[in-house]
Design a protein around this motif. Structure first.
Motif, mmCIF file in Angstrom:
data_model
loop_
_atom_site.group_PDB
_atom_site.id
_atom_site.type_symbol
_atom_site.label_atom_id
_atom_site.label_comp_id
_atom_site.label_asym_id
_atom_site.label_seq_id
_atom_site.Cartn_x
_atom_site.Cartn_y
_atom_site.Cartn_z
ATOM 1 N N UNK A 1 10.389 -1.690 -5.183
ATOM 2 C CA UNK A 1 9.576 -0.498 -5.492
ATOM 3 C C UNK A 1 9.990 0.653 -4.573
ATOM 4 N N UNK A 2 10.163 0.368 -3.293
ATOM 5 C CA UNK A 2 10.577 1.399 -2.333
ATOM 6 C C UNK A 2 11.925 1.987 -2.749
ATOM 7 N N UNK A 3 12.854 1.128 -3.103
ATOM 8 C CA UNK A 3 14.184 1.587 -3.519
ATOM 9 C C UNK A 3 14.112 2.383 -4.825
ATOM 10 N N UNK A 4 13.347 1.883 -5.782
ATOM 11 C CA UNK A 4 13.245 2.559 -7.074
ATOM 12 C C UNK A 4 12.584 3.927 -6.936
ATOM 13 N N UNK A 5 11.540 4.022 -6.125
ATOM 14 C CA UNK A 5 10.869 5.319 -5.993
ATOM 15 C C UNK A 5 11.783 6.318 -5.285
ATOM 16 N N UNK A 6 12.583 5.830 -4.342
ATOM 17 C CA UNK A 6 13.565 6.692 -3.693
ATOM 18 C C UNK A 6 14.580 7.187 -4.723
ATOM 19 N N UNK A 7 15.012 6.297 -5.602
ATOM 20 C CA UNK A 7 15.982 6.650 -6.644
ATOM 21 C C UNK A 7 15.402 7.615 -7.667
ATOM 22 N N UNK A 8 14.099 7.572 -7.880
ATOM 23 C CA UNK A 8 13.481 8.488 -8.834
ATOM 24 C C UNK A 8 13.060 9.806 -8.177
ATOM 25 N N UNK A 9 13.409 9.969 -6.893
ATOM 26 C CA UNK A 9 13.161 11.235 -6.205
ATOM 27 C C UNK A 9 11.844 11.321 -5.464
ATOM 28 N N UNK B 1 0.843 -1.198 0.000
ATOM 29 C CA UNK B 1 0.000 0.000 0.000
ATOM 30 C C UNK B 1 0.880 1.251 0.000
ATOM 31 N N UNK B 2 1.821 1.304 0.937
ATOM 32 C CA UNK B 2 2.626 2.514 1.086
ATOM 33 C C UNK B 2 3.736 2.617 0.052
ATOM 34 N N UNK B 3 4.226 1.502 -0.445
ATOM 35 C CA UNK B 3 5.233 1.548 -1.514
ATOM 36 C C UNK B 3 4.629 2.105 -2.797
ATOM 37 N N UNK B 4 3.323 1.912 -2.974
ATOM 38 C CA UNK B 4 2.661 2.354 -4.204
ATOM 39 C C UNK B 4 1.860 3.636 -4.039
ATOM 40 N N UNK B 5 1.704 4.108 -2.819
ATOM 41 C CA UNK B 5 0.946 5.338 -2.562
ATOM 42 C C UNK B 5 1.699 6.536 -3.147
ATOM 43 N N UNK C 1 3.847 9.169 -12.711
ATOM 44 C CA UNK C 1 4.191 8.583 -14.012
ATOM 45 C C UNK C 1 5.706 8.440 -14.139
ATOM 46 N N UNK C 2 6.430 9.415 -13.623
ATOM 47 C CA UNK C 2 7.904 9.349 -13.632
ATOM 48 C C UNK C 2 8.388 8.132 -12.844
ATOM 49 N N UNK C 3 7.755 7.863 -11.709
ATOM 50 C CA UNK C 3 8.121 6.696 -10.902
ATOM 51 C C UNK C 3 7.823 5.400 -11.646
ATOM 52 N N UNK C 4 6.671 5.339 -12.302
ATOM 53 C CA UNK C 4 6.244 4.109 -12.956
ATOM 54 C C UNK C 4 7.170 3.689 -14.092
ATOM 55 N N UNK C 5 7.779 4.649 -14.760
ATOM 56 C CA UNK C 5 8.676 4.307 -15.876
ATOM 57 C C UNK C 5 10.138 4.178 -15.441
ATOM 58 N N UNK C 6 10.401 4.471 -14.163
ATOM 59 C CA UNK C 6 11.783 4.403 -13.674
ATOM 60 C C UNK C 6 12.305 2.968 -13.701
ATOM 61 N N UNK C 7 13.561 2.835 -14.109
ATOM 62 C CA UNK C 7 14.284 1.579 -13.984
ATOM 63 C C UNK C 7 15.746 1.941 -13.750
ATOM 64 N N UNK D 1 13.687 -4.387 -14.489
ATOM 65 C CA UNK D 1 12.301 -4.052 -14.792
ATOM 66 C C UNK D 1 12.043 -2.600 -14.420
ATOM 67 N N UNK D 2 11.074 -1.982 -15.079
ATOM 68 C CA UNK D 2 10.588 -0.686 -14.636
ATOM 69 C C UNK D 2 9.739 -0.911 -13.389
ATOM 70 N N UNK D 3 9.402 0.170 -12.703
ATOM 71 C CA UNK D 3 8.499 0.058 -11.559
ATOM 72 C C UNK D 3 7.172 -0.543 -12.014
ATOM 73 N N UNK D 4 6.643 -0.080 -13.138
ATOM 74 C CA UNK D 4 5.359 -0.610 -13.604
ATOM 75 C C UNK D 4 5.454 -2.103 -13.932
ATOM 76 N N UNK D 5 6.524 -2.538 -14.536
ATOM 77 C CA UNK D 5 6.706 -3.968 -14.815
ATOM 78 C C UNK D 5 6.816 -4.765 -13.505
ATOM 79 N N UNK D 6 7.455 -4.183 -12.516
ATOM 80 C CA UNK D 6 7.553 -4.837 -11.204
ATOM 81 C C UNK D 6 6.174 -4.917 -10.558
ATOM 82 N N UNK D 7 5.368 -3.871 -10.703
ATOM 83 C CA UNK D 7 3.990 -3.895 -10.182
ATOM 84 C C UNK D 7 3.155 -4.959 -10.887
ATOM 85 N N UNK D 8 3.365 -5.143 -12.196
ATOM 86 C CA UNK D 8 2.672 -6.207 -12.928
ATOM 87 C C UNK D 8 3.032 -7.567 -12.326
ATOM 88 N N UNK D 9 4.314 -7.746 -12.027
ATOM 89 C CA UNK D 9 4.783 -9.010 -11.450
ATOM 90 C C UNK D 9 4.159 -9.239 -10.066
#
Length: 171
Positions: free
Chosen positions: A147-155, A37-41, A45-51, A57-65
């Motif tokens: 996802x938590x790490x990737x969103x941190x990396x994307x700011x 819940x909180x990793x995706x809150x 769009x910038x976060x979703x395409x981050x890799x 995988x991108x964040x969105x591809x990881x969410x699909x998984x």
């Protein structure tokens, strides 16, 4: 359970009173649901395409998984044979369905007296409940951490006050 925007796991539910195998599996899924819940809150769009690199995988591809893993978990709880998975296109719908799958599975496991009955079923094989734990549950927890790490990396770090130890967001 407290819901925000009709989504489960804004806060982790109260634990079962008894320590049983089903309650333990349920609590693992509740911990996953709260983290998801909180990793995706508030993902943008910038976060979703981050890799982090072209091999990841991108964040969105990881969410699909993770969504696909949630289907494996709920299918085990429902004793349903796994097959083709209908893709969900929108991030919001995928997030909602993932959380709902986790809540439904958690509820079934919590109420169970014998988790050995739950299996990962495929058309020509079945895997024991141990594989539900070390397979889709553990794998989903792993990927939520990504996802938590990737969103941190994307700011866009996690919102302040998310406390995974007690399962609440504190202001």
């Amino acid at each position: 359970m407290i819901f925000k925007e009709n989504l489960p796991y804004f806060q982790i539910p109260k634990p079962a009173i008894e320590y049983t195998a089903g309650a333990t599996a349920s609590r693992m899924i509740d911990g996953l649901g709260f983290r998801y819940y909180w990793a995706t809150e508030g993902l943008s769009e910038k976060d979703l395409i981050f890799q982090p690199n072209s091999e990841a995988r991108t964040v969105e591809e990881t969410l699909d998984h993770i969504y696909n893993l949630s289907i494996r978990i709920i299918n085990a709880a429902l004793l349903k044979v796994n097959g083709d998975i209908e893709p969900i296109r929108s991030f919001g719908e995928k997030r909602k369905k993932t959380l709902e799958n986790l809540l439904q599975a958690s509820t079934i496991f919590r109420e169970s007296k014998d988790v050995a009955q739950f299996k990962i079923l495929f058309p020509n094989k079945e895997l024991s409940f141990w594989c539900v734990i070390n397979g889709p549950i553990a794998d989903a927890i792993w990927h939520v951490g990504q996802i938590v790490s990737f969103r941190r990396s994307s700011g866009n770090p996690l919102p302040n006050g998310v406390n995974v130890l007690i399962g609440k967001k504190q202001d």
